[in-house]
Design an enzyme around this catalytic site. Structure first.
Site, PDB file in Angstrom:
ATOM      1  N   GLY A 148      65.158 -43.708  65.744  1.00  0.00           N
ATOM      2  CA  GLY A 148      65.398 -43.295  64.367  1.00  0.00           C
ATOM      3  C   GLY A 148      64.101 -43.324  63.575  1.00  0.00           C
ATOM      4  O   GLY A 148      63.221 -44.166  63.812  1.00  0.00           O
ATOM      5  N   LEU A 181      63.914 -44.433  56.697  1.00  0.00           N
ATOM      6  CA  LEU A 181      63.084 -45.417  56.016  1.00  0.00           C
ATOM      7  C   LEU A 181      62.844 -46.646  56.891  1.00  0.00           C
ATOM      8  O   LEU A 181      61.715 -47.115  57.011  1.00  0.00           O
ATOM      9  CB  LEU A 181      63.733 -45.834  54.701  1.00  0.00           C
ATOM     10  N   HIS A 200      81.708 -43.079  47.186  1.00  0.00           N
ATOM     11  CA  HIS A 200      81.008 -42.728  45.958  1.00  0.00           C
ATOM     12  C   HIS A 200      81.932 -41.845  45.120  1.00  0.00           C
ATOM     13  O   HIS A 200      82.461 -40.872  45.620  1.00  0.00           O
ATOM     14  CB  HIS A 200      79.719 -41.993  46.308  1.00  0.00           C
ATOM     15  N   ARG A 253      82.030 -48.229  41.157  1.00  0.00           N
ATOM     16  CA  ARG A 253      82.316 -47.112  42.053  1.00  0.00           C
ATOM     17  C   ARG A 253      83.707 -47.173  42.682  1.00  0.00           C
ATOM     18  O   ARG A 253      84.418 -46.172  42.709  1.00  0.00           O
ATOM     19  CB  ARG A 253      81.298 -47.103  43.207  1.00  0.00           C
ATOM     20  N   GLU A 298      70.478 -49.311  57.545  1.00  0.00           N
ATOM     21  CA  GLU A 298      71.929 -49.178  57.429  1.00  0.00           C
ATOM     22  C   GLU A 298      72.636 -49.507  58.748  1.00  0.00           C
ATOM     23  O   GLU A 298      73.824 -49.815  58.764  1.00  0.00           O
ATOM     24  CB  GLU A 298      72.292 -47.752  56.970  1.00  0.00           C
ATOM     25  N   ARG A 353      77.606 -52.281  48.459  1.00  0.00           N
ATOM     26  CA  ARG A 353      76.173 -52.160  48.185  1.00  0.00           C
ATOM     27  C   ARG A 353      75.938 -51.703  46.751  1.00  0.00           C
ATOM     28  O   ARG A 353      76.622 -50.824  46.255  1.00  0.00           O
ATOM     29  CB  ARG A 353      75.533 -51.154  49.139  1.00  0.00           C
TER      30      ARG A 353
END
Lengths: 247, 710
Positions: free
Chosen positions: B109, B112, B335, B399, B494, B504
């Site tokens: 991967g 980030l 979300h 959320r 993640e 989160r």
């Protein structure tokens, strides 16, 4: 709506390609161009045929994976990525030509998928600041004037999709390379390596069989992120400056 | 799955796959049937599922899990929390710089976490072998994050501190995260901003030249750094550029368009992976001294999510099958403000920034089935349901509350737009109050994005929004060192379960990915390598080791089963079906009866998959249908664990809402007495009940409280 599609099919890098014809019904204006290709592929699988290969991932216009030439235009008629182009920009009964990016530096992998790794090598030859993890000073140690930060940001928006190369009659990567050169040269953090950066990146660009720039401006017209054509002039200035300084 | 005779590592395997594909296409119907049967048995779900039944009292075989030994995080230091990370780093054994060259680390991967880890390990002198399925390491899904990244810099002098960020994160995670890890995250957050600025990440700045920050997600301090609406992109490009520098230097060997399909475990240690070159189809083994998974979350198990289309759970799931415990899979985040889907053709949802709720008002018609255009519905016939139910917070409730409320009004038949799956987010009042220009200043780019997708202008007509799966807090169980239960296998970003608990906070995903990748893993991985017994530390795995051959063989077999099945359903159709089932029964609100229905349905669906899947083409070429089918086959196993975890956790907490466990005002009701633990699940076979290992969580610094927004 119903569409007549003519899509480039090519089994592999060395295979002979051709434009294949497909009829697709039930296309709705709300579909994105890639939703439309998905629908075609489901139809092809149901018929026992091989689906059309194309690159895509985020489908939000930011990852830069997708990109095809639609009726001769990179990413099609709107100034956006292929995934953000919607079928409402086409009409019932239209014939749509879909081809891969065409450039000497982007060999076809299969169908609409091309190999854009040359762009990664351009970045690898200097499109960075040499700052190993842990060695950074406090973030506020060097204030950056807002106009410089904004200038850097405008150029940092490049998503590396390759539309500029595909749109250029010479297959040049000037806009792509300039975006990174100008982004980093605008910031104090990037100025330490500015000479070696521009010389190395331009050198790699030439080695990777990208063409030369004749300032036709097709690149900036096709760019979904609005990287300005002036960045090429700015890179040329950087280049001349670096050559003089090195002398 | 069994190893086919003659299936070996490397070229042999590729030939086997190619040969298999060719044979598959020529098969008679009977042969194909036999193959399908073979595949089923291989997947290990021979037992017949009971017929679907809504009765919650029914027993589902898979739900009959055992409780095993408790999980203990032995790598976490004790002592005052603020000193633990320093202590851990000091106590960690170091690898001599000259010896680092002798160690190969696989990183899977390039988001980030992975990009940052690959670059940093290479800078330290390790040989890095890195993989991504995309055509370039610059494209991982971190790139799509919009909002920003939190850091406890306290540049605003508004009372922020490492301790406050730690406190907010533990509380926001609804007391289901480990204190030590969260505190370290808050400490490291400060260094991340320094690092990214030095890389040339163009963060937003003020006229004085200093970094701008904003407050995000209802937090009372302004600690979110951002780069317009493209923070993820800019941070990722920073990591990608650092990684590119190491690739050019020969320190990282980058394999793009190569997908990990299995983990090689030898003598109890992770020693490599099996991966498929997506262009040539070649299946090969790659060996190393340690393996790092930075492969993101599993949100795409729900089919419709805001994740990138090709994000998948295969690396995580295959590692789980090889012994890595999977923790808290039911902690998924929804979300509330995504663009609703326009029709069945759609397979991906687009997120709109949550900041829209600062000025937009959410409503639906009072009357079910009211299909008048929104402008023709008078105020008296509109239900501003969030303002009505939560007068104190109104449209700014968290959320999960906003999401559940939207679903419940849509379930009442009051949803708007195609399929009735949407609610209005109306800016009329904001435009009247602030003027069109001020609204454009704040939300112009979002409105533009919305209009491009829906052809409706939010200035003229209310936006339509609907919740969607966005992030997964669960993932592979890791200790304080980010090591999984398989020694030598690490999970970062993640992909692990660590720091966000059950929920989160906004702008914390980027922080955690970069913290793990730049700072935590590079400090802890060395300790693992340095503590290996001397005779093992530099001993390479023999490429012809039986475990390597077996692993390549199993991967090859599985792909062969997919290619040769020649059924009548596409991978996409199965993905859609499992996704819809999960969304319905294990989405925003979950209950026992629904989860049991799902647990009964999933084995049957999985069986149907192996009987009816059709994958055109061969295994010896770029074959996106094969990639997809393989990923869906893993979703069909992961989905079952997700539902079981949701069933076993009868409390509500964070993103996990059990309708049986709520307060009178509809708030999530935790059961701290019974569930203050992380659930680590051990794999025992596909379709077989897993073993639950509990890691008890202790809260010494932040004492559990119940939140209330009523």
């Amino acid at each position: 709506m119903k569409l007549h599609l003519r899509i480039w099919r090519q089994a592999g890098p060395d295979a002979q390609g051709h434009m294949a014809r497909y009829e697709l019904d039930g296309v709705t204006p709300d579909m994105s161009f890639l939703d439309m290709l998905d629908t075609l592929n489901e139809q092809l699988i149901a018929e026992g045929c091989e689906p059309v290969a194309f690159d895509h991932d985020c489908r939000e216009g930011i990852c830069g994976a997708c990109g095809v030439v639609i009726n001769g235009e990179a990413h099609g008629p709107e100034r956006t990525t292929t995934c953000q182009l919607h079928m409402r920009h086409f009409s019932d009964g239209d014939t749509i030509d879909v081809e891969p990016w065409r450039a000497a530096a982007f060999p076809v992998v299969k169908d609409l998928v091309v190999d854009r790794s040359a762009m990664d090598r351009v970045i690898g030859s200097g499109g960075y600041v040499s700052v190993p993890t842990g060695s950074a000073p406090e973030a506020h140690a060097t204030p950056v004037p807002k106009p410089d930060a904004d200038e850097a940001f405008t150029h940092a928006e490049c998503i590396g999709c390759g539309a500029c190369v595909a749109a250029c009659p010479n297959g040049a990567a000037m806009l792509f390379t300039a975006a990174k050169v100008v982004h980093l040269a605008a910031l104090p953090q990037g100025r330490v390596e500015r000479e070696s950066r521009v010389l190395d990146m331009v050198g790699t660009m030439d080695e990777e069989s990208f063409g030369g720039c004749t300032v036709t401006g097709e690149c900036a017209t096709a760019c979904p992120k609005g990287i300005p054509l002036t960045s090429i002039a700015a890179m040329n200035r950087e280049y001349v400056r670096a050559v003089r300084k090195r002398r | 799955m069994t190893t086919p005779p003659g299936a070996g590592a490397g070229q042999d395997a590729a030939e086997h796959a190619g040969h298999a594909a060719g044979r598959g296409r020529e098969q008679t119907g009977r042969d194909a049937e036999q193959d399908a049967g073979h595949a089923e048995q291989d997947a290990g779900h021979a037992e017949q599922p009971p017929p679907a039944d809504a009765d919650a009292a029914r027993t589902v075989p898979y739900a009959d899990y055992r409780v095993g030994e408790p999980l203990v995080d032995r790598s976490a230091p004790d002592g005052p929390i603020a000193e633990r990370w320093d202590r851990r780093r000091f106590e960690a054994k170091l690898v001599n710089p000259a010896n680092r060259r002798g160690h190969t680390v696989i990183v899977v991967g390039t988001g980030l976490a992975g990009g940052a880890a690959g670059a940093t390990l290479a800078e330290q002198g390790y040989r890095v072998l890195q993989f991504c399925y995309q055509d370039s390491p610059r494209r991982a899904h971190s790139i799509a994050a919009q909002g920003g990244i939190n850091a406890a810099k306290n540049y605003r002098n508004d009372g922020d501190s490492v301790h406050r960020l730690f406190y907010d994160t533990v509380k926001g995670g609804d007391f289901r995260a480990r204190e030590s890890g969260v505190h370290r995250l808050a400490q490291v957050s400060v260094e991340i901003i320094d690092q990214c600025v030095a890389q040339g990440v163009p963060f937003a700045r003020e006229y004085g030249g200093l970094l701008d920050t904003r407050s995000f997600g209802g937090v009372q301090v302004s600690r979110t750094f951002y780069a317009r609406g493209q923070t993820g992109q800019q941070l990722l490009l920073g990591a990608y550029q650092s990684l590119s520098r190491q690739i050019a230097a020969g320190q990282v060997e980058m394999r793009a368009r190569t997908e990990m399909l299995d983990l090689i475990v030898i003598d109890g240690r992770a020693r490599g992976i099996v991966a498929r070159d997506l262009v040539t189809g070649r299946i090969d083994s790659y060996l190393a001294d340690a393996v790092v998974l930075a492969t993101g979350g599993y949100g795409n198990v729900f089919h419709l999510s805001t994740n990138a289309k090709n994000s998948n759970a295969t690396a995580l799931w295959r590692a789980h099958r090889r012994g890595a415990y999977f923790a808290n899979p039911c902690f998924t985040q929804i979300h509330p403000t995504c663009i609703p889907r326009a029709g069945d053709h759609q397979s991906k949802l687009t997120l709109m920034s949550e900041s829209l709720r600062n000025d937009g008002r959410i409503w639906v018609p009072v009357r079910a089935g009211d299909d008048r255009p929104p402008r023709e519905i008078p105020t008296s016939e509109r239900d501003y349901y969030l303002e009505r139910q939560y007068p104190a917070f109104g449209n700014l409730v968290p959320r999960d509350i906003a999401s559940r409320a939207a679903k419940s009004v849509c379930d009442e038949g009051r949803g708007v737009g195609p399929g009735g799956q949407g609610v209005y987010l109306d800016f009329t009042d904001a435009i009247a109050r602030l003027g069109r220009e001020a609204v454009a200043e704040r939300y112009g780019n979002l409105f533009e994005m919305y209009e491009r997708i829906t052809a409706e202008s939010p200035y003229e007509t209310p936006m339509r929004i609907y919740p969607a799966i966005h992030y997964t807090m669960g993932g592979l169980w890791v200790d304080y060192d980010l090591q999984t239960t398989v020694p030598g296998l690490f999970a970062i970003g993640e992909a692990n379960f660590s720091d966000h608990g059950a929920n989160r906070l906004g702008a914390s995903a980027l922080m955690q990915g970069l913290a793990d990748g730049y700072f935590v893993l590079p400090s802890t991985l060395g300790d693992y390598l340095a503590r290996l017994p001397r005779d093992e530390a530099f001993r390479d795995v023999d490429r012809d080791h039986p475990a390597v051959h077996a692993c390549v063989g199993e991967v090859t077999d599985r792909l062969f089963a997919l290619l040769s099945n020649n059924g009548d359903r596409s991978p996409e159709s199965f993905h859609r079906e499992i996704g819809e089932l999960l969304w319905e029964e294990c989405g925003m609100a979950r209950d026992e009866a629904g989860l049991k229905r799902a647990l009964e349905r999933i084995p049957a669906l999985r069986e149907e998959f192996w009987q009816r899947i059709r994958v055109p083409g061969s295994g010896r070429e770029l074959n996106q249908s094969l990639e997809k089918a393989n990923r869906v086959s893993d979703y069909l196993e992961l989905a079952e664990l997700l539902c079981l975890d949701a069933l076993h956790r009868t409390e509500s907490c964070g993103g996990h809402f059990r309708t049986e466990s709520q307060t009178a005002s509809g708030e999530a009701l935790r059961d701290d007495e019974s569930y203050t633990y992380a659930a680590g699940w051990e794999f025992t076979g596909a379709g077989r009940a897993p073993v639950l290992h509990r890691e008890q969580l202790n809260f010494e610094y932040v004492h559990p409280t119940m939140r209330s927004y009523a």
